[in-house]
Design an enzyme around this catalytic site. Structure first.
Site: not given
Ligand code: GLA
Length: 348
Positions: A77, A102, A176, A248, A314
């Protein structure tokens, strides 16, 4: 090696490339550079596809949460899709509430890449090319991108990314893939064991934008330094986990940015015996525990994907770095070549 996978609404052909080397089988789409399938053996030599994905290009276009895709120009983000570089402000495409995620609405995951196969000694692979023009998704500069997927004679999947620009810009490229080492569609990854060589992570606000702090993992559910079952602390009630509906977050890798890829994480599925080791030059690792999978998608094997049925690891620079001068820089200038490498090694 190359077959027609499908067509986009405008008729553009999407190819699927199949590679095999060192015991690993890889299928890659020209659309999004998507790893549609990656098969490796378990401890008894039985193959399974360990990546979530779809059988039809229409499903990738309509509703893929970035399954297996190349991510750019900026992985994760950027707050409110805004940043300032050399005194100029830029407004990016916003696609995650008020934030840009993304790369925006038409990120690299939705581009059709030019693909060229190669053989180098006992390794095989694909070069993937795409050009992102000045102003695309709000980013400055025309970016020329080359990604190389290599399947080595050891069965490792190696990714080398390269990018150049004609104006100062920011860039953060990643992939991803959603992993389930038991095989896609076999259920939860909560019993997988994960090790991450990171003493700190970057906590976020409720919109998953880093606060700027680099907090210690010690004494929190975020401590994976010794390796642990993912499910062990996933319901620990930590505020950060409530924001993210699980994990996350970006782990600040202890090694920092390195010239050569170094081992940073290991994933192991005790039931199949399969292991995945990740090495990278990047300073960060986003561990996402598949929190937003909600049973609405049905994948390649005909199974619905529910929350926690896969995880992503990632390798990256930190989310929202353009707005955090204390984070490692993601700025790329004319004359420079952005280069980054991640290696996925499989075993039992
Ligand atoms: C990344 C983001 C998550 C989500 C996934 C896709 O991992 O950090 O918050 O958006 O991609 O759903």
């Amino acid at each position: 090696m190359k077959t027609l996978f499908g067509r986009l609404a405008d008729g553009t052909e999407v190819d699927r490339w199949s590679l095999e080397n060192g015991g690993t089988r890889l299928k890659v789409l020209s659309y999004g550079g998507i790893v549609q399938s990656l098969e490796v053996p378990d401890r008894d030599g039985r193959y399974a596809n360990v990546c979530l994905g779809f059988d039809r290009v229409e499903d990738y276009v309509a509703s893929s949460p970035y399954f297996g895709a190349l991510i750019g120009r900026y992985g994760n983000r950027i707050a409110e899709g805004r940043f300032t570089l050399d005194g100029k402000s830029y407004q990016l495409s916003v696609n995650d509430g008020v934030n840009s995620l993304h790369g925006g609405t038409q990120g690299f995951d939705k581009r059709v890449w030019d693909v060229e196969p190669f053989t180098k000694g006992s390794d095989v692979g694909l070069h993937l090319y795409c050009t992102s023009v000045d102003g695309e998704m709000g980013y400055p500069g025309t970016l020329e991108v080359k990604v190389t997927y290599t399947l080595t004679h050891h069965g490792d999947w190696r990714i080398d990314y390269e990018a150049t620009t004609d104006q100062a810009t920011v860039v953060n490229l990643t992939n991803h893939v959603y992993w389930n080492l038991g095989g896609e569609g076999t259920g939860t990854i909560e019993d997988h064991e994960l090790h991450i060589a990171a003493s700190r992570y970057t906590p976020t606000d409720s919109g998953l934008i880093p606060t700027g702090e680099q907090a210690k993992v010690a004494g929190t559910p975020f401590d994976f330094r010794e390796g642990k079952r993912i499910g062990r602390d996933i319901r620990a009630g930590h505020e950060q986990q409530v924001f993210a509906k699980g994990y996350d977050h970006n782990w600040v890798l202890d090694k920092g940015v390195t010239a050569e890829p170094e081992h940073v994480a290991t994933l192991r599925d005790p039931s199949s015996g399969r292991t995945l080791r990740i090495s990278t030059v990047e300073p960060g690792l986003q561990f996402y525990s598949g929190n937003f999978l909600d049973g609405s998608l049905t994948g390649t094997g005909g199974h619905t994907y529910r929350q926690g049925d896969a995880l992503c690891l990632e390798t990256q620079h930190f989310p929202d770095s353009p707005n955090h001068p204390s984070f490692p820089s993601t700025v790329l200038r004319p004359g420079q070549t952005h280069r980054t490498t991640t290696i996925h090694s499989f075993g039992v």
